[in-house]
Motif scaffolding. Structure first.
Motif, PDB file in Angstrom:
ATOM      1  N   ASN A 256      39.794  89.995   2.684  1.00  0.00           N
ATOM      2  CA  ASN A 256      41.133  90.280   2.125  1.00  0.00           C
ATOM      3  C   ASN A 256      41.111  90.151   0.613  1.00  0.00           C
ATOM      4  N   ASP A 257      42.109  90.749  -0.016  1.00  0.00           N
ATOM      5  CA  ASP A 257      42.146  90.789  -1.497  1.00  0.00           C
ATOM      6  C   ASP A 257      42.297  89.392  -2.086  1.00  0.00           C
ATOM      7  N   ASP A 258      43.049  88.524  -1.383  1.00  0.00           N
ATOM      8  CA  ASP A 258      43.275  87.177  -1.953  1.00  0.00           C
ATOM      9  C   ASP A 258      41.953  86.448  -2.188  1.00  0.00           C
ATOM     10  N   MET A 259      41.058  86.505  -1.235  1.00  0.00           N
ATOM     11  CA  MET A 259      39.759  85.828  -1.433  1.00  0.00           C
ATOM     12  C   MET A 259      38.989  86.495  -2.568  1.00  0.00           C
ATOM     13  N   ALA A 260      39.066  87.824  -2.630  1.00  0.00           N
ATOM     14  CA  ALA A 260      38.337  88.563  -3.679  1.00  0.00           C
ATOM     15  C   ALA A 260      38.892  88.222  -5.060  1.00  0.00           C
ATOM     16  N   LEU A 261      40.220  88.050  -5.143  1.00  0.00           N
ATOM     17  CA  LEU A 261      40.833  87.717  -6.442  1.00  0.00           C
ATOM     18  C   LEU A 261      40.442  86.307  -6.869  1.00  0.00           C
ATOM     19  N   GLY A 262      40.263  85.433  -5.906  1.00  0.00           N
ATOM     20  CA  GLY A 262      39.733  84.100  -6.226  1.00  0.00           C
ATOM     21  C   GLY A 262      38.304  84.214  -6.729  1.00  0.00           C
ATOM     22  N   ALA A 263      37.547  85.111  -6.103  1.00  0.00           N
ATOM     23  CA  ALA A 263      36.143  85.318  -6.496  1.00  0.00           C
ATOM     24  C   ALA A 263      36.036  85.933  -7.895  1.00  0.00           C
ATOM     25  N   VAL A 264      37.004  86.769  -8.270  1.00  0.00           N
ATOM     26  CA  VAL A 264      37.010  87.355  -9.626  1.00  0.00           C
ATOM     27  C   VAL A 264      36.988  86.239 -10.665  1.00  0.00           C
ATOM     28  N   GLN A 265      37.796  85.215 -10.428  1.00  0.00           N
ATOM     29  CA  GLN A 265      37.834  84.063 -11.363  1.00  0.00           C
ATOM     30  C   GLN A 265      36.456  83.389 -11.418  1.00  0.00           C
ATOM     31  N   ALA A 266      35.864  83.196 -10.255  1.00  0.00           N
ATOM     32  CA  ALA A 266      34.552  82.521 -10.210  1.00  0.00           C
ATOM     33  C   ALA A 266      33.496  83.342 -10.953  1.00  0.00           C
ATOM     34  N   ILE A 267      33.537  84.658 -10.782  1.00  0.00           N
ATOM     35  CA  ILE A 267      32.558  85.543 -11.438  1.00  0.00           C
ATOM     36  C   ILE A 267      32.713  85.478 -12.959  1.00  0.00           C
ATOM     37  N   GLU A 268      33.964  85.479 -13.425  1.00  0.00           N
ATOM     38  CA  GLU A 268      34.216  85.383 -14.870  1.00  0.00           C
ATOM     39  C   GLU A 268      33.727  84.046 -15.414  1.00  0.00           C
ATOM     40  N   GLU A 269      34.036  82.968 -14.682  1.00  0.00           N
ATOM     41  CA  GLU A 269      33.620  81.622 -15.130  1.00  0.00           C
ATOM     42  C   GLU A 269      32.100  81.495 -15.123  1.00  0.00           C
ATOM     43  N   TYR A 270      31.443  82.266 -14.244  1.00  0.00           N
ATOM     44  CA  TYR A 270      29.977  82.232 -14.176  1.00  0.00           C
ATOM     45  C   TYR A 270      29.360  82.986 -15.359  1.00  0.00           C
ATOM     46  N   GLY A 271      30.156  83.875 -15.973  1.00  0.00           N
ATOM     47  CA  GLY A 271      29.666  84.608 -17.144  1.00  0.00           C
ATOM     48  C   GLY A 271      29.336  86.062 -16.871  1.00  0.00           C
ATOM     49  N   LEU A 272      29.690  86.550 -15.663  1.00  0.00           N
ATOM     50  CA  LEU A 272      29.473  87.970 -15.367  1.00  0.00           C
ATOM     51  C   LEU A 272      30.800  88.713 -15.412  1.00  0.00           C
ATOM     52  N   GLN A 273      30.742  90.051 -15.443  1.00  0.00           N
ATOM     53  CA  GLN A 273      31.952  90.870 -15.495  1.00  0.00           C
ATOM     54  C   GLN A 273      32.310  91.393 -14.100  1.00  0.00           C
ATOM     55  N   PRO A 274      33.377  90.842 -13.472  1.00  0.00           N
ATOM     56  CA  PRO A 274      33.798  91.371 -12.173  1.00  0.00           C
ATOM     57  C   PRO A 274      34.220  92.824 -12.318  1.00  0.00           C
ATOM     58  N   GLY A 275      33.847  93.658 -11.321  1.00  0.00           N
ATOM     59  CA  GLY A 275      34.180  95.078 -11.383  1.00  0.00           C
ATOM     60  C   GLY A 275      33.124  95.886 -12.086  1.00  0.00           C
ATOM     61  N   LYS A 276      32.200  95.227 -12.789  1.00  0.00           N
ATOM     62  CA  LYS A 276      31.119  95.937 -13.497  1.00  0.00           C
ATOM     63  C   LYS A 276      29.754  95.365 -13.078  1.00  0.00           C
ATOM     64  N   ASP A 277      29.506  94.086 -13.366  1.00  0.00           N
ATOM     65  CA  ASP A 277      28.229  93.467 -12.951  1.00  0.00           C
ATOM     66  C   ASP A 277      28.192  93.313 -11.426  1.00  0.00           C
ATOM     67  N   ILE A 278      29.371  93.000 -10.878  1.00  0.00           N
ATOM     68  CA  ILE A 278      29.489  92.893  -9.406  1.00  0.00           C
ATOM     69  C   ILE A 278      30.632  93.792  -8.967  1.00  0.00           C
ATOM     70  N   ILE A 279      30.338  94.766  -8.107  1.00  0.00           N
ATOM     71  CA  ILE A 279      31.369  95.674  -7.587  1.00  0.00           C
ATOM     72  C   ILE A 279      32.143  94.937  -6.502  1.00  0.00           C
ATOM     73  N   ILE A 280      33.482  95.035  -6.544  1.00  0.00           N
ATOM     74  CA  ILE A 280      34.328  94.233  -5.637  1.00  0.00           C
ATOM     75  C   ILE A 280      35.193  95.125  -4.758  1.00  0.00           C
ATOM     76  N   VAL A 281      35.068  94.895  -3.439  1.00  0.00           N
ATOM     77  CA  VAL A 281      35.871  95.640  -2.445  1.00  0.00           C
ATOM     78  C   VAL A 281      36.611  94.649  -1.569  1.00  0.00           C
ATOM     79  N   GLY A 282      37.944  94.789  -1.512  1.00  0.00           N
ATOM     80  CA  GLY A 282      38.739  93.913  -0.647  1.00  0.00           C
ATOM     81  C   GLY A 282      39.567  94.727   0.334  1.00  0.00           C
ATOM     82  N   VAL A 283      40.300  94.016   1.192  1.00  0.00           N
ATOM     83  CA  VAL A 283      41.173  94.661   2.184  1.00  0.00           C
ATOM     84  C   VAL A 283      42.569  94.061   2.059  1.00  0.00           C
ATOM     85  N   ASP A 284      43.567  94.772   2.275  1.00  0.00           N
ATOM     86  CA  ASP A 284      44.992  94.450   2.293  1.00  0.00           C
ATOM     87  C   ASP A 284      45.814  95.415   1.449  1.00  0.00           C
TER      88      ASP A 284
END
Ligand code: GZL
Length: 350
Positions: A256-284
């Protein structure tokens, strides 16, 4: 009042009307044929007074609804849809129970609804198993069960209909976006945030995605773990994925999107670019996912319609009218990414 009791009352009333009508009909046939026809309005009025009184219109249809909780934006939207539809319908009374994510609370709520003699029980089952006994109690009480947005693993005879999405298709659609993005011959490392363990939405979204990539040897799910459909847990699990496999991850697939949106924060804090370095697909298809796509931090959301209020109320009214329902009332949904998602953002309702 349960539909069974209402039907008995309705039959008794119908019999009374027939007997009364026959008596009145015998008397009235001689008088109406002999009198000159009055204006349509007056005739209609006369016709009305000659008929027995209609069944009382204040018979409300009482729905007992056991909701899972408020774990995601999708869940909140579903609750709002059902409450709003019922509030706006003078024929409907809604008894609402929030289970706080616990199956035992849903079972308690169902037993309360049975004791109250509601006309129908609506349930979003938090997990698939463990419903046989209490569903049988509802059936013995003559109260239909309508499943909302998740399935229960029981014999079909124990529920009237399932109003919800095709989760296997949703998983397949998420995978198709990844295949279209990377190409069938690519080497793609995928991490997966699963929904609540044992929930049909999670089980089937996992199955649909896995089935869709099985013929592409370069596609590998290198980590898969439950984030329980929440942002907080999704962030926490993604932090663990990044710690163990950080730079190897090409794609995040979240149930679901909620978990993915939480993961976006983690990816940014890790130093990568969500949506570019890691492609993100959610449901809802929640609005925040559309906004994240517009912000370039998210790539695709597979819509899952939470606005089930109108379908639920219509199903209960059809039941009360003696109609037979389809065993699965399926929701229509779409997939959003790129400019299509950006264009749809202003119109999103949840
Ligand atoms: C889907 C529903 C799922 C949503 C999640 O029908 O059961 O539960 O995808 C929610 O957001 O928690």
């Amino acid at each position: 009042m349960s539909i069974k009791k209402f039907m008995k009352k309705g039959v008794a009333l119908a019999l009374a009307v027939m007997l009364l009508g026959t008596a009145v009909g015998c008397g009235s046939s001689s008088t109406t044929t002999s009198e000159a026809p009055a204006s349509t309005e007056q005739t209609t009025q006369e016709a009305k007074t000659e008929e027995a009184p209609a069944a009382p219109v204040d018979e409300k249809i009482v729905i007992g609804f056991s909701q899972i909780g408020a774990e995601s934006g999708w869940r909140t939207a579903e609750t709002e849809s059902i409450k709003k539809t019922c509030e706006e319908d003078p024929m409907i009374e809604l008894k609402f129970s929030d289970a706080q994510q616990k199956q035992e609370n849903q079972i308690k709520a169902i037993r309360t609804f049975i004791a109250q003699g509601v006309d129908a029980i609506a349930l979003a089952p938090v997990v698939e198993s463990g419903w046989e006994t209490v569903f049988t109690e509802a059936k013995d009480a003559g109260i239909p069960i309508i499943l909302l947005d998740r399935m229960a693993a029981v014999d079909e005879s124990l529920y009237t209909t399932f109003i919800g999405s095709d989760f296997i298709e949703e998983g397949r659609r998420a995978a198709q976006y990844v295949i279209d993005t990377f190409g069938p011959d690519a080497e793609v490392n995928i991490v997966e945030l699963q929904g609540t363990v044992g929930a049909s939405a999670a089980t089937d979204r996992q199955k649909g995605f896995a089935d869709a990539i099985k013929d592409y040897s370069g596609y590998k799910i290198i980590k898969s773990q439950s984030g329980d459909f929440t942002r907080a847990k999704g962030k926490e699990v993604m932090e663990a994925f990044l710690k163990s496999d950080g730079d190897k991850i090409d794609v995040l697939y979240a149930h679901n999107d909620d978990m993915a949106l939480g993961a976006v924060q983690a990816i940014e804090e890790y130093g990568l670019q969500p949506g570019k370095d890691i492609i993100i697909v959610g449901v809802d298809g929640v609005k925040d996912a559309f906004q994240a796509i517009a912000d370039g931090k998210y790539n695709c959301t597979v819509e899952c319609n939470p606005n089930l209020g109108p379908q639920l109320v219509q199903a209960v009214k059809d039941l009360k009218a003696g109609k037979t329902l389809e065993k699965w009332i399926k929701s229509d949904e779409d997939v959003y990414f790129g400019q299509k998602a950006i264009d749809a953002l202003p119109t999103r309702t949840y």
